[in-house]
Scaffold this motif. Structure first.
Motif, PDB file in Angstrom:
ATOM      1  N   GLY A 134       0.849  -1.105  -0.037  1.00 59.05           N
ATOM      2  CA  GLY A 134       0.211  -0.041  -0.158  1.00 59.05           C
ATOM      3  C   GLY A 134       0.860   1.132  -0.026  1.00 59.05           C
ATOM      4  N   ASP A 135       0.086   2.368  -0.190  1.00 58.82           N
ATOM      5  CA  ASP A 135       1.083   3.418  -0.484  1.00 58.82           C
ATOM      6  C   ASP A 135       1.050   4.388   0.969  1.00 58.82           C
ATOM      7  OD1 ASP A 135       1.250   2.997  -2.966  1.00 58.82           O
ATOM      8  OD2 ASP A 135      -0.416   4.463  -3.619  1.00 58.82           O
ATOM      9  N   TYR A 136       1.875   3.745   1.669  1.00 56.32           N
ATOM     10  CA  TYR A 136       2.230   4.332   3.042  1.00 56.32           C
ATOM     11  C   TYR A 136       3.596   3.783   3.683  1.00 56.32           C
ATOM     12  CZ  TYR A 136      -0.469   0.082   3.809  1.00 56.32           C
ATOM     13  OH  TYR A 136      -0.934  -1.198   3.799  1.00 56.32           O
ATOM     14  N   VAL A 137       4.134   4.124   4.514  1.00 53.32           N
ATOM     15  CA  VAL A 137       5.410   3.276   4.663  1.00 53.32           C
ATOM     16  C   VAL A 137       5.448   2.612   5.998  1.00 53.32           C
ATOM     17  CG1 VAL A 137       7.923   3.877   4.974  1.00 53.32           C
ATOM     18  CG2 VAL A 137       6.761   4.924   3.346  1.00 53.32           C
ATOM     19  N   LEU A 138       5.787   1.609   6.198  1.00 55.47           N
ATOM     20  CA  LEU A 138       5.926   0.913   7.595  1.00 55.47           C
ATOM     21  C   LEU A 138       7.092   0.847   8.117  1.00 55.47           C
ATOM     22  CD1 LEU A 138       3.906  -2.315   6.419  1.00 55.47           C
ATOM     23  CD2 LEU A 138       3.051  -0.344   7.830  1.00 55.47           C
ATOM     24  N   THR A 139       7.455   0.532   9.351  1.00 54.14           N
ATOM     25  CA  THR A 139       8.771   0.365  10.002  1.00 54.14           C
ATOM     26  C   THR A 139       9.525  -0.594   9.443  1.00 54.14           C
ATOM     27  OG1 THR A 139       8.012  -0.574  11.879  1.00 54.14           O
ATOM     28  CG2 THR A 139       8.072   1.889  12.030  1.00 54.14           C
ATOM     29  N   GLY A 140       8.766  -1.797   9.226  1.00 54.01           N
ATOM     30  CA  GLY A 140       9.605  -2.817   8.653  1.00 54.01           C
ATOM     31  C   GLY A 140       8.736  -3.743   7.924  1.00 54.01           C
ATOM     32  N   GLY A 141       9.661  -4.918   7.267  1.00 51.08           N
ATOM     33  CA  GLY A 141       8.767  -5.822   6.350  1.00 51.08           C
ATOM     34  C   GLY A 141       7.944  -6.820   6.981  1.00 51.08           C
ATOM     35  N   GLU A 142       8.026  -6.833   8.438  1.00 50.99           N
ATOM     36  CA  GLU A 142       7.350  -7.948   9.165  1.00 50.99           C
ATOM     37  C   GLU A 142       5.615  -8.061   9.016  1.00 50.99           C
ATOM     38  OE1 GLU A 142       9.816  -6.276  10.423  1.00 50.99           O
ATOM     39  OE2 GLU A 142      11.307  -7.941  10.825  1.00 50.99           O
ATOM     40  N   ILE A 143       5.112  -6.778   8.910  1.00 52.41           N
ATOM     41  CA  ILE A 143       3.542  -6.766   8.973  1.00 52.41           C
ATOM     42  C   ILE A 143       3.492  -6.926   7.196  1.00 52.41           C
ATOM     43  CG2 ILE A 143       1.794  -5.263   8.988  1.00 52.41           C
ATOM     44  CD1 ILE A 143       3.214  -3.703  11.305  1.00 52.41           C
ATOM     45  N   ALA A 144       4.064  -6.315   6.538  1.00 49.66           N
ATOM     46  CA  ALA A 144       3.700  -6.664   5.176  1.00 49.66           C
ATOM     47  C   ALA A 144       3.797  -8.084   4.684  1.00 49.66           C
ATOM     48  CB  ALA A 144       4.632  -5.895   4.133  1.00 49.66           C
ATOM     49  N   VAL A 145       4.820  -8.972   5.219  1.00 48.14           N
ATOM     50  CA  VAL A 145       5.237 -10.560   5.015  1.00 48.14           C
ATOM     51  C   VAL A 145       3.949 -11.081   5.406  1.00 48.14           C
ATOM     52  CG1 VAL A 145       6.488 -12.541   5.841  1.00 48.14           C
ATOM     53  CG2 VAL A 145       7.785 -10.341   4.737  1.00 48.14           C
ATOM     54  N   THR A 146       3.424 -10.687   6.830  1.00 50.72           N
ATOM     55  CA  THR A 146       2.252 -11.307   7.556  1.00 50.72           C
ATOM     56  C   THR A 146       0.815 -11.276   6.565  1.00 50.72           C
ATOM     57  OG1 THR A 146       3.188 -10.690   9.817  1.00 50.72           O
ATOM     58  CG2 THR A 146       1.005 -11.500   9.553  1.00 50.72           C
ATOM     59  N   ALA A 147       0.852  -9.917   5.884  1.00 52.38           N
ATOM     60  CA  ALA A 147      -0.284  -9.969   5.129  1.00 52.38           C
ATOM     61  C   ALA A 147      -0.075 -10.720   3.971  1.00 52.38           C
ATOM     62  CB  ALA A 147      -0.382  -8.318   4.671  1.00 52.38           C
ATOM     63  N   MET A 148       1.192 -10.871   3.493  1.00 48.43           N
ATOM     64  CA  MET A 148       1.111 -11.696   2.004  1.00 48.43           C
ATOM     65  C   MET A 148       1.078 -12.923   2.220  1.00 48.43           C
ATOM     66  SD  MET A 148       4.227  -9.378   0.180  1.00 48.43           S
ATOM     67  CE  MET A 148       4.334  -7.938   0.487  1.00 48.43           C
ATOM     68  N   VAL A 149       1.431 -13.534   3.255  1.00 49.51           N
ATOM     69  CA  VAL A 149       1.367 -15.145   3.755  1.00 49.51           C
ATOM     70  C   VAL A 149      -0.005 -15.413   4.080  1.00 49.51           C
ATOM     71  CG1 VAL A 149       2.053 -16.931   5.484  1.00 49.51           C
ATOM     72  CG2 VAL A 149       3.915 -15.275   4.438  1.00 49.51           C
ATOM     73  N   ASP A 150      -0.735 -14.491   4.704  1.00 49.62           N
ATOM     74  CA  ASP A 150      -2.348 -14.689   5.128  1.00 49.62           C
ATOM     75  C   ASP A 150      -3.024 -14.967   3.895  1.00 49.62           C
ATOM     76  OD1 ASP A 150      -4.128 -14.016   8.114  1.00 49.62           O
ATOM     77  OD2 ASP A 150      -4.935 -13.875   5.905  1.00 49.62           O
ATOM     78  N   ALA A 151      -2.788 -13.745   3.281  1.00 48.22           N
ATOM     79  CA  ALA A 151      -3.704 -13.753   1.680  1.00 48.22           C
ATOM     80  C   ALA A 151      -3.444 -15.009   0.855  1.00 48.22           C
ATOM     81  CB  ALA A 151      -3.411 -12.253   1.161  1.00 48.22           C
ATOM     82  N   ALA A 152      -2.199 -15.313   0.824  1.00 47.62           N
ATOM     83  CA  ALA A 152      -1.862 -16.584   0.135  1.00 47.62           C
ATOM     84  C   ALA A 152      -2.523 -17.900   0.742  1.00 47.62           C
ATOM     85  CB  ALA A 152      -0.283 -16.330  -0.263  1.00 47.62           C
ATOM     86  N   ILE A 153      -2.161 -18.016   1.827  1.00 47.87           N
ATOM     87  CA  ILE A 153      -2.553 -19.241   2.671  1.00 47.87           C
ATOM     88  C   ILE A 153      -3.913 -19.604   2.737  1.00 47.87           C
ATOM     89  CG2 ILE A 153      -2.880 -19.004   5.095  1.00 47.87           C
ATOM     90  CD1 ILE A 153      -0.081 -21.294   3.429  1.00 47.87           C
ATOM     91  N   ARG A 154      -4.887 -18.417   2.842  1.00 44.75           N
ATOM     92  CA  ARG A 154      -6.239 -18.808   2.944  1.00 44.75           C
ATOM     93  C   ARG A 154      -6.750 -19.350   1.706  1.00 44.75           C
ATOM     94  NH1 ARG A 154      -9.469 -14.733   0.994  1.00 44.75           N
ATOM     95  NH2 ARG A 154     -11.244 -14.912   2.410  1.00 44.75           N
TER      96      ARG A 154
END
Ligand code: 6GU
Length: 232
Positions: A134-154
């Motif tokens: 998304g068009d905002y900056v997070l402090t690290g990649g962990e939350i983004a990885v969590t989102a991607m793994v969750d979206a894929a695994i479901r």
């Protein structure tokens, strides 16, 4: 699907993989994960993982050597070669289509960046894909990885109880999902739309399609295409 995550904050993932659907996916064998602590691959006595940027400016970078060390260990000589993903605000936008594609991958490695990110040579040497959530900056990649793994695994067969519920999600067919209601039929003066109680399947289908189209048109004109644009 085997997921390996390289991170400076391994504890972050303890909670993530211990709940709900991701936990069920692990218990059922649909998801296997390994967390690699990047600090274990540092070689200096202070276990320093970051460094200044050449050219100056505020913000540190993850040093390339520990990332080269861990990636050569878990990518080289592994067959078939795992897919290496680096989540970054500079990546292409992550989407439902990408989540579907990820769910079909056998082995994926995620690199969690921090601060200003990672040395570009890590990207050049190892990374297959860069995605942003998304068009905002997070402090690290962990939350983004969590989102991607969750979206894929479901999206993997058997992970959700009811596969139809994934089929009718938002972003399927480029529409936002319609509103949903459960019991009671009336709460604090608020009533469930009568058509949903009618038992008339065709009318219910029509109501759902129209509210989906309406929401999409109002909120997300950007995902409307010629094939789903409401005429008039
Ligand atoms: Cl993938 N990483 C970070 N750090 N910030 C983000 C992002 C990713 N996607 C949007 N913002």
């Amino acid at each position: 699907m085997k997921v390996e995550i390289i991170t400076l904050f391994p504890e972050f993932f303890n909670g993530v993989f211990n709940h709900s659907i991701l936990k069920r996916a692990i218990d059922s064998g649909a998801l296997e994960y390994i967390i690699h602590d990047l600090r274990d691959y540092t070689t200096d006595k202070h276990h320093q993982a970051d460094d200044f940027r050449f050219g100056g400016g505020a913000g540190m970078l993850l040093k390339p050597e520990p990332l080269f060390a861990v990636l050569s260990e878990i990518v080289d000589n592994v067959k078939p070669r795992p897919l290496v993903i680096y989540p970054t605000p500079q990546g292409i936008p992550f989407s439902q289509d990408i989540a579907d594609d990820l769910s079909k991958q056998v082995h994926v490695i995620f690199i969690c960046g921090h601060y200003k990110g990672i040395d570009q040579r890590v990207v050049d040497r190892w990374v297959d894909r860069e995605y942003s959530i998304g068009d905002y900056v997070l402090t690290g990649g962990e939350i983004a990885v969590t989102a991607m793994v969750d979206a894929a695994i479901r999206m993997k067969p058997g992970v959700l109880g009811d596969i139809d519920s994934a089929r009718s999600d938002s972003f399927r067919n480029n529409f936002l999902d319609c509103p949903h209601f459960t019991r009671p039929e009336e709460l604090d003066g608020l009533k469930v739309p009568g058509v949903l109680l009618s038992g008339h399947h065709l009318n219910i289908e029509t109501w759902r399609r129209i509210t989906s189209e309406y929401l999409t048109k109002r909120r997300r004109k950007d995902i409307l295409t010629d094939s789903n644009t409401i005429q008039g």
